[in-house]
Design a protein around this motif. Structure first.
Motif, PDB file in Angstrom:
ATOM      1  N   THR A  52       0.854  -1.182   0.000  1.00  0.00           N
ATOM      2  CA  THR A  52       0.000   0.000   0.000  1.00  0.00           C
ATOM      3  C   THR A  52       0.890   1.232   0.000  1.00  0.00           C
ATOM      4  O   THR A  52       1.840   1.311   0.787  1.00  0.00           O
ATOM      5  N   ASP A  53       0.598   2.182  -0.893  1.00  0.00           N
ATOM      6  CA  ASP A  53       1.372   3.418  -0.925  1.00  0.00           C
ATOM      7  C   ASP A  53       0.858   4.371   0.167  1.00  0.00           C
ATOM      8  O   ASP A  53      -0.137   4.074   0.833  1.00  0.00           O
ATOM      9  N   PRO A  54       1.520   5.516   0.370  1.00  0.00           N
ATOM     10  CA  PRO A  54       1.118   6.412   1.466  1.00  0.00           C
ATOM     11  C   PRO A  54      -0.316   6.940   1.355  1.00  0.00           C
ATOM     12  O   PRO A  54      -0.926   7.288   2.363  1.00  0.00           O
ATOM     13  N   GLU A  55      -0.851   6.976   0.140  1.00  0.00           N
ATOM     14  CA  GLU A  55      -2.220   7.464  -0.050  1.00  0.00           C
ATOM     15  C   GLU A  55      -3.254   6.365   0.130  1.00  0.00           C
ATOM     16  O   GLU A  55      -4.452   6.599  -0.013  1.00  0.00           O
ATOM     17  N   GLY A  56      -2.795   5.138   0.386  1.00  0.00           N
ATOM     18  CA  GLY A  56      -3.722   4.034   0.615  1.00  0.00           C
ATOM     19  C   GLY A  56      -4.026   3.205  -0.615  1.00  0.00           C
ATOM     20  O   GLY A  56      -4.844   2.286  -0.549  1.00  0.00           O
ATOM     21  N   ALA A  57      -3.374   3.498  -1.754  1.00  0.00           N
ATOM     22  CA  ALA A  57      -3.615   2.723  -2.979  1.00  0.00           C
ATOM     23  C   ALA A  57      -2.832   1.410  -2.929  1.00  0.00           C
ATOM     24  O   ALA A  57      -1.674   1.378  -2.522  1.00  0.00           O
ATOM     25  N   ARG A  58      -3.478   0.355  -3.368  1.00  0.00           N
ATOM     26  CA  ARG A  58      -2.860  -0.969  -3.427  1.00  0.00           C
ATOM     27  C   ARG A  58      -1.987  -1.043  -4.683  1.00  0.00           C
ATOM     28  O   ARG A  58      -2.449  -0.733  -5.782  1.00  0.00           O
ATOM     29  N   ARG A  59      -0.748  -1.455  -4.498  1.00  0.00           N
ATOM     30  CA  ARG A  59       0.197  -1.557  -5.625  1.00  0.00           C
ATOM     31  C   ARG A  59       0.799  -2.954  -5.656  1.00  0.00           C
ATOM     32  O   ARG A  59       1.473  -3.360  -4.724  1.00  0.00           O
ATOM     33  N   GLU A  60       0.555  -3.663  -6.764  1.00  0.00           N
ATOM     34  CA  GLU A  60       1.145  -4.981  -6.934  1.00  0.00           C
ATOM     35  C   GLU A  60       2.531  -4.821  -7.551  1.00  0.00           C
ATOM     36  O   GLU A  60       2.865  -3.771  -8.096  1.00  0.00           O
ATOM     37  N   ILE A  61       3.328  -5.851  -7.472  1.00  0.00           N
ATOM     38  CA  ILE A  61       4.715  -5.782  -7.951  1.00  0.00           C
ATOM     39  C   ILE A  61       4.804  -5.309  -9.408  1.00  0.00           C
ATOM     40  O   ILE A  61       5.701  -4.534  -9.731  1.00  0.00           O
ATOM     41  N   PRO A  62       3.903  -5.677 -10.324  1.00  0.00           N
ATOM     42  CA  PRO A  62       3.999  -5.139 -11.684  1.00  0.00           C
ATOM     43  C   PRO A  62       3.970  -3.604 -11.746  1.00  0.00           C
ATOM     44  O   PRO A  62       4.417  -3.019 -12.726  1.00  0.00           O
ATOM     45  N   PHE A  63       3.489  -2.937 -10.703  1.00  0.00           N
ATOM     46  CA  PHE A  63       3.520  -1.475 -10.634  1.00  0.00           C
ATOM     47  C   PHE A  63       4.955  -0.961 -10.779  1.00  0.00           C
ATOM     48  O   PHE A  63       5.181   0.124 -11.303  1.00  0.00           O
ATOM     49  N   THR A 149      14.793  -9.143   3.625  1.00  0.00           N
ATOM     50  CA  THR A 149      14.949  -8.343   2.412  1.00  0.00           C
ATOM     51  C   THR A 149      15.027  -9.279   1.211  1.00  0.00           C
ATOM     52  O   THR A 149      15.785 -10.250   1.221  1.00  0.00           O
ATOM     53  N   VAL A 150      14.215  -8.983   0.197  1.00  0.00           N
ATOM     54  CA  VAL A 150      14.151  -9.793  -1.015  1.00  0.00           C
ATOM     55  C   VAL A 150      14.644  -8.933  -2.175  1.00  0.00           C
ATOM     56  O   VAL A 150      14.152  -7.821  -2.384  1.00  0.00           O
ATOM     57  N   LEU A 151      15.625  -9.449  -2.911  1.00  0.00           N
ATOM     58  CA  LEU A 151      16.126  -8.753  -4.096  1.00  0.00           C
ATOM     59  C   LEU A 151      15.365  -9.266  -5.313  1.00  0.00           C
ATOM     60  O   LEU A 151      15.312 -10.473  -5.564  1.00  0.00           O
ATOM     61  N   ILE A 152      14.774  -8.326  -6.052  1.00  0.00           N
ATOM     62  CA  ILE A 152      13.908  -8.647  -7.183  1.00  0.00           C
ATOM     63  C   ILE A 152      14.502  -8.010  -8.436  1.00  0.00           C
ATOM     64  O   ILE A 152      14.816  -6.812  -8.446  1.00  0.00           O
ATOM     65  N   ASP A 153      14.656  -8.814  -9.491  1.00  0.00           N
ATOM     66  CA  ASP A 153      15.240  -8.282 -10.723  1.00  0.00           C
ATOM     67  C   ASP A 153      14.195  -7.516 -11.535  1.00  0.00           C
ATOM     68  O   ASP A 153      13.027  -7.433 -11.165  1.00  0.00           O
ATOM     69  N   ARG A 154      14.628  -6.960 -12.647  1.00  0.00           N
ATOM     70  CA  ARG A 154      13.755  -6.120 -13.475  1.00  0.00           C
ATOM     71  C   ARG A 154      12.639  -6.901 -14.158  1.00  0.00           C
ATOM     72  O   ARG A 154      11.686  -6.319 -14.655  1.00  0.00           O
ATOM     73  N   GLN A 155      12.760  -8.219 -14.164  1.00  0.00           N
ATOM     74  CA  GLN A 155      11.712  -9.065 -14.728  1.00  0.00           C
ATOM     75  C   GLN A 155      10.707  -9.494 -13.654  1.00  0.00           C
ATOM     76  O   GLN A 155       9.806 -10.291 -13.929  1.00  0.00           O
ATOM     77  N   GLY A 156      10.858  -8.992 -12.434  1.00  0.00           N
ATOM     78  CA  GLY A 156       9.924  -9.306 -11.360  1.00  0.00           C
ATOM     79  C   GLY A 156      10.142 -10.661 -10.715  1.00  0.00           C
ATOM     80  O   GLY A 156       9.220 -11.246 -10.160  1.00  0.00           O
ATOM     81  N   ARG A 157      11.387 -11.160 -10.753  1.00  0.00           N
ATOM     82  CA  ARG A 157      11.708 -12.460 -10.166  1.00  0.00           C
ATOM     83  C   ARG A 157      12.576 -12.287  -8.931  1.00  0.00           C
ATOM     84  O   ARG A 157      13.439 -11.405  -8.901  1.00  0.00           O
ATOM     85  N   GLU A 158      12.372 -13.149  -7.949  1.00  0.00           N
ATOM     86  CA  GLU A 158      13.241 -13.129  -6.776  1.00  0.00           C
ATOM     87  C   GLU A 158      14.603 -13.675  -7.152  1.00  0.00           C
ATOM     88  O   GLU A 158      14.717 -14.741  -7.737  1.00  0.00           O
TER      89      GLU A 158
END
Length: 187
Positions: A52-63, A149-158
């Motif tokens: 959730t961002d500071p304004e309360g919007a839900r953001r999935e990883i594809p964001f 802490t999880v490192l995620i690449d630019r393709q959205g993979r752990e």
């Protein structure tokens, strides 16, 4: 916290002899380099998760598509989380030009009202406010504790994960963050 058999015996003896809580425990050494070890185990797909961002919007990883992500699961009440926060803040400044985001997802029940004053009090300048309501992302990722802490690449993979605190702005971890979350040239 596990003090082991000796720690519990010392604590019990200290309390029964009129001591104060913790009087019988050995002092803990400073953790300037952190306690966690980076485990590279990827790439592997991420489970569905949202913050959730500071304004309360839900953001999935594809964001965050096209960016490398250092996703830190933390809380203001967690001592190792608080200890590593300045290093994460410095890391965010160091990797911003590399297209890598440091995303600290707080599981504090008070949400934004807890995180913003913490940032102001501790001088955090480079990190955004991200929330993990009800620890849903923490559970989805199978984190065993905080901080994780999880490192995620630019393709959205752990690509890697570290459980416990760390000196994220140190040369070795900085190089790993750039390699694993960077431009995608790391296999």
């Amino acid at each position: 916290m596990d003090y082991g058999r000796r720690g519990h015996l010392a604590l019990t003896a200290g309390l029964f002899s009129g001591g104060t809580l913790g009087a019988g425990l050995a002092p803990r050494p400073a953790r300037a380099q952190g306690t966690g070890t980076l485990r590279v185990e990827g790439p592997k797909p991420l489970p569905a998760l949202a913050l959730t961002d500071p304004e309360g919007a839900r953001r999935e990883i594809p964001f965050f598509a096209g960016k490398g992500i250092v996703l830190n699961l933390w809380a203001t009440w967690c001592p190792p989380c608080v200890e590593e926060m300045p290093a994460l803040d410095r890391l965010a400044g160091l990797v911003a030009g590399d297209g890598i985001l440091v995303v600290p997802a707080s599981s504090d029940r008070g949400g934004r009202a807890m995180v913003e004053p913490f940032y102001a009090r501790t001088g955090v300048r480079n990190l955004g406010v991200w929330l993990d309501p009800n620890s849903a992302a923490t559970r989805a990722l199978g984190a065993r504790g905080l901080p994780t802490t999880v490192l995620i690449d630019r393709q959205g993979r752990e690509r890697a994960r570290l459980e416990g605190g760390a000196a994220w702005d140190g040369d070795a971890l900085l190089a790993e963050v750039r390699r694993l979350c960077g431009d995608g040239t790391a296999a």
